[in-house]
Scaffold this motif. Structure first.
Motif, PDB file in Angstrom:
ATOM      1  N   SER A  70       0.829  -1.208   0.000  1.00 29.52           N
ATOM      2  CA  SER A  70       0.000   0.000   0.000  1.00 29.52           C
ATOM      3  C   SER A  70       0.858   1.252   0.000  1.00 29.52           C
ATOM      4  CB  SER A  70      -0.932   0.009   1.214  1.00 29.52           C
ATOM      5  OG  SER A  70      -1.932  -0.973   1.078  1.00 29.52           O
ATOM      6  N   ASP A  73      -3.871  -5.349   6.080  1.00 29.70           N
ATOM      7  CA  ASP A  73      -2.942  -6.354   5.562  1.00 29.70           C
ATOM      8  C   ASP A  73      -3.425  -6.948   4.250  1.00 29.70           C
ATOM      9  OD1 ASP A  73      -1.103  -6.162   7.683  1.00 29.70           O
ATOM     10  OD2 ASP A  73      -2.366  -7.445   8.933  1.00 29.70           O
ATOM     11  N   TRP A  74      -4.721  -6.954   4.015  1.00 28.40           N
ATOM     12  CA  TRP A  74      -5.293  -7.381   2.737  1.00 28.40           C
ATOM     13  C   TRP A  74      -6.617  -6.660   2.538  1.00 28.40           C
ATOM     14  CZ3 TRP A  74      -9.943 -10.154   2.851  1.00 28.40           C
ATOM     15  CH2 TRP A  74     -10.289 -10.708   4.091  1.00 28.40           C
ATOM     16  N   CYS A  75      -7.110  -6.675   1.325  1.00 33.18           N
ATOM     17  CA  CYS A  75      -8.332  -5.959   0.939  1.00 33.18           C
ATOM     18  C   CYS A  75      -8.151  -4.442   0.921  1.00 33.18           C
ATOM     19  CB  CYS A  75      -9.513  -6.322   1.840  1.00 33.18           C
ATOM     20  SG  CYS A  75     -10.230  -7.936   1.454  1.00 33.18           S
ATOM     21  N   GLU A  76      -6.904  -3.979   1.019  1.00 31.70           N
ATOM     22  CA  GLU A  76      -6.666  -2.540   0.917  1.00 31.70           C
ATOM     23  C   GLU A  76      -7.060  -2.017  -0.458  1.00 31.70           C
ATOM     24  OE1 GLU A  76      -3.522  -4.393  -1.171  1.00 31.70           O
ATOM     25  OE2 GLU A  76      -4.193  -4.818   0.880  1.00 31.70           O
ATOM     26  N   SER A 129      -0.461 -18.031  -0.576  1.00 28.19           N
ATOM     27  CA  SER A 129      -0.553 -16.577  -0.471  1.00 28.19           C
ATOM     28  C   SER A 129      -1.546 -16.200   0.615  1.00 28.19           C
ATOM     29  CB  SER A 129      -1.002 -15.973  -1.804  1.00 28.19           C
ATOM     30  OG  SER A 129      -2.330 -16.363  -2.079  1.00 28.19           O
ATOM     31  N   LEU A 130      -1.595 -14.891   0.937  1.00 22.65           N
ATOM     32  CA  LEU A 130      -2.483 -14.427   1.992  1.00 22.65           C
ATOM     33  C   LEU A 130      -3.942 -14.768   1.695  1.00 22.65           C
ATOM     34  CD1 LEU A 130      -2.698 -12.894   4.622  1.00 22.65           C
ATOM     35  CD2 LEU A 130      -2.808 -10.754   3.345  1.00 22.65           C
ATOM     36  N   VAL A 131      -4.362 -14.592   0.447  1.00 18.76           N
ATOM     37  CA  VAL A 131      -5.748 -14.905   0.082  1.00 18.76           C
ATOM     38  C   VAL A 131      -6.010 -16.396   0.223  1.00 18.76           C
ATOM     39  CG1 VAL A 131      -7.383 -14.975  -1.833  1.00 18.76           C
ATOM     40  CG2 VAL A 131      -6.032 -12.908  -1.422  1.00 18.76           C
ATOM     41  N   GLN A 177      -6.456 -17.187   4.084  1.00 20.24           N
ATOM     42  CA  GLN A 177      -7.252 -16.338   4.958  1.00 20.24           C
ATOM     43  C   GLN A 177      -8.284 -17.132   5.751  1.00 20.24           C
ATOM     44  OE1 GLN A 177     -10.784 -14.139   2.988  1.00 20.24           O
ATOM     45  NE2 GLN A 177      -9.133 -13.977   1.535  1.00 20.24           N
ATOM     46  N   THR A 187      -9.787 -12.044   9.393  1.00 18.16           N
ATOM     47  CA  THR A 187     -10.689 -11.782   8.279  1.00 18.16           C
ATOM     48  C   THR A 187     -11.875 -10.930   8.719  1.00 18.16           C
ATOM     49  OG1 THR A 187     -10.104 -13.866   7.220  1.00 18.16           O
ATOM     50  CG2 THR A 187     -12.176 -12.855   6.547  1.00 18.16           C
ATOM     51  N   THR A 247     -10.979  -7.306   9.542  1.00 19.56           N
ATOM     52  CA  THR A 247     -10.808  -6.508   8.327  1.00 19.56           C
ATOM     53  C   THR A 247     -12.160  -6.178   7.708  1.00 19.56           C
ATOM     54  OG1 THR A 247      -8.666  -7.544   7.902  1.00 19.56           O
ATOM     55  CG2 THR A 247      -9.746  -6.446   6.045  1.00 19.56           C
TER      56      THR A 247
END
Length: 275
Positions: free
Chosen positions: A72, A183-186, A217-219, A222, A229, A232
């Motif tokens: 990001s 950390d994800w979904c940004e 991977s992170l996805v 999750q 999860t 977020t």
């Protein structure tokens, strides 16, 4: 056709195995009026050497090297540096089809769209699958696009940055950034904010991007961290809800919109195996 400058933003971390393919696909784009801002996020492998080669050989490439601070922050730094009328994002382990930028520019100008979205190819090993969601095109109102998104909010098609094309003036005028606290979904949060300022969305029903799905991977993992999860999702839901309230769609679709909490990131819609 008018040829506006397009800023292509590439964040990369330890990408020595893939960054050459990525940068070559950008360098070989049929649309030539581009600047390529590559941000090396503190890589510890030979990524630096590969990027420098492109920056030295092609004046359209701008190289930024920094300490590791996340994707990001890398994108935010690049957006501040970018001079283009439009922004396009590419991840360092992925690549573009040769006419991707040209297709995005043509659609944006022809239909006067503030956003353009395309299908993409998902690559896993030697298997390539076509992914997409919206069947109808070539242009949708923001409301119609949001109604489509309601049925699959966690689909990569809607959440990611790399299958979309953005008008830089909107990003600059409203100081839009990627959230460095997520950390994800940004990228999904960025899209939810950006959509508030969009009138029309251009739709390209063919894949323009190769997304490499990496096991582990992170996805991929999750589901093993449900607490993270949901934390977020709670942060994101206010932005998601705000969009539908602004479009006067929330009250009539409250249950469908709240299903966002039970949807998990995926790219499993409209899959066609091609290799």
């Amino acid at each position: 056709m008018k040829e506006p400058l397009v800023s292509i933003i590439v964040p990369v971390y330890n990408g020595e195995r893939s960054i050459e393919r990525c940068l070559r696909s950008i360098q070989n784009q049929t649309y030539r009026n581009i600047e390529v801002i590559v941000v090396n996020d503190g890589s510890t492998d030979h990524t630096d050497r590969i990027i420098r080669k492109y920056a030295e050989q092609d004046s359209r490439f701008c190289y930024i090297k920094k300490e590791n601070s996340g994707v990001s922050d890398s994108r935010n730094i690049a957006m501040k540096r970018a001079r283009g009328e439009y922004f396009q994002f590419v991840d360092g382990d992925d690549w573009l089809v040769k006419h991707a930028t040209e297709e995005f520019v043509r659609t944006a100008l022809l239909y006067d769209c503030e956003m353009v979205i395309s299908d993409y190819n998902r690559v896993r090993g030697r298997t390539i699958m076509v992914r997409g969601h919206v069947e109808a095109g070539p242009v949708l109102t923001r409301t119609r696009f949001a109604e489509n998104m309601m049925s699959a909010p966690a689909n990569f098609y809607y959440g990611v940055l790399w299958n979309k094309f953005y008008k830089a003036d909107i990003i600059r005028r409203f100081a839009l950034q990627c959230d460095t606290q997520l950390d994800w979904c940004e990228d999904f949060r960025f899209n939810l904010e950006y959509l508030q300022y969009v009138g029309k969305v251009g739709v390209i029903n063919k894949p323009l991007y190769y997304y490499v799905k990496t096991k582990g991977s992170l996805v991929d993992t999750q589901a093993g961290s449900l607490q993270l999860t949901m934390k977020t999702k709670r942060k994101l839901f206010d932005y998601y809800k705000d969009l539908y309230q602004m479009l006067d769609l929330y009250e009539g679709n409250k249950f469908r919109i709240q299903m966002f909490y039970f949807s998990f990131a995926h790219d499993k819609i409209k899959g066609i195996k091609i290799a």
